[in-house]
Enzyme design. Structure first.
Site, PDB file in Angstrom:
ATOM      1  N   ARG A 183       0.758  -1.222  -0.070  1.00  0.00           N
ATOM      2  CA  ARG A 183       0.029  -0.072   0.052  1.00  0.00           C
ATOM      3  C   ARG A 183       0.995   1.314  -0.066  1.00  0.00           C
ATOM      4  O   ARG A 183       0.433   2.273  -0.715  1.00  0.00           O
ATOM      5  CB  ARG A 183      -0.819   0.009   1.294  1.00  0.00           C
ATOM      6  N   CYS A 242      -1.162   6.518   8.543  1.00  0.00           N
ATOM      7  CA  CYS A 242      -1.346   5.172   8.124  1.00  0.00           C
ATOM      8  C   CYS A 242      -2.411   5.310   6.894  1.00  0.00           C
ATOM      9  O   CYS A 242      -2.305   6.487   6.443  1.00  0.00           O
ATOM     10  CB  CYS A 242      -1.660   4.031   8.971  1.00  0.00           C
TER      11      CYS A 242
END
Length: 288
Positions: A183, A242
């Protein structure tokens, strides 16, 4: 003669083991913070089996305000709403909380970090649900309400997108991305993300790297070496983000264990950064 009840125990660190929980079980509140990125229902998982007496804490409604483009998928909740919700779950001003999930603490870390950074007694159950060697309880838990006073979020431990961008441009902070490498690189894209990749200049520090192969937190010395390799040394200004500000708290607790308790959170994280098309995006491996 009336004997005063013993005060709630203070966790020895940000992470405790199942033995500590068993020892203090009657004087702490257990918090089940299961949440699933794939859409499974954390409450249903809680009802199917949880640590005895554990209350379920919803990431989306208790630990977050409603999502927005500027705040991301999980903005920090309003301090008054947070206090009200915790009080309804039996978590008062003097309550000691031990939180867990079934994914290495990835989501329970959000509750623990918020409580510890606002003066509360809280810790993660190391190893989570899988580390519990006693029986499980099913069905809902209805706690006795408690009184909880709202506490302002610590501004010195929070960063805005502008502050993250400015600190990277000036080279005054190490910015860590707690997402998985695929990611971070942009190889894997969540449907909810406007763009893929990472904040330019951020270094990848996947939250899962804080754990051993057995799913427990690595020793403090190993964590310190891990973060030192990412540029975190004593006195370093550190900012963690995040996908939406939840699993970043796992890194923040690991940094505390490593001796860096002052690392800050960018709450909007990638969900807010990627939605703002004026912000630059990087893809590929981390900078050298």
């Amino acid at each position: 003669m009336t004997v005063s009840p013993a005060p709630p125990p203070a966790p020895p660190s940000a992470v405790v083991d199942a033995g500590w929980v068993r020892e203090h079980r009657g004087r702490i509140v257990l918090a089940d913070v299961r949440w699933y990125l794939d859409g499974r229902d954390g409450r249903e998982a809680h009802l199917a089996g949880h640590l005895p007496g554990a209350v379920w804490v919803d990431v989306d409604t208790v630990l977050s305000a409603p999502p927005s483009a500027s705040g991301g998928r999980h903005p920090l909740p309003d301090e008054r709403e947070f206090a009200r919700a915790l009080g309804a779950l039996g978590i008062g001003d003097d309550t000691t909380v031990v939180a867990y999930d079934d994914n290495g603490g990835a989501y329970a870390a959000r509750l623990v970090w918020l409580l510890r950074r606002t003066g509360g007694r809280a810790a993660l159950l190391d190893g989570g649900l899988q580390a519990w060697d006693g029986g499980l309880e099913t069905g809902p838990v209805v706690p006795a309400p408690a009184s909880r006073t709202p506490v302002a979020w610590p501004e010195e431990l929070l960063r805005s997108a502008d502050e993250v961008e400015a600190s990277l441009a000036a080279g005054t902070a190490v910015v860590l991305d707690a997402r998985a490498p695929d990611r971070y690189s942009g190889a894997t894209v969540l449907p909810s993300d406007v763009r893929s990749g990472h904040i330019p200049g951020a270094r990848n520090a996947p939250w899962a790297a804080n754990l051993t192969d057995e799913g427990r937190f690595a020793p403090a010395a190993r964590l310190a070496a891990h973060y030192a390799a990412l540029g975190v040394t004593p006195g370093t200004d550190v900012v963690v983000y995040c996908g939406s500000g939840v699993t970043a708290c796992h890194d923040l607790l690991a940094l505390e264990l490593a001796g860096v308790p002052t690392a800050a959170l960018y709450p909007g994280s990638w969900s807010a950064w990627s939605a703002d098309t004026s912000r630059a995006v990087a893809t590929g491996e981390e900078p050298r």
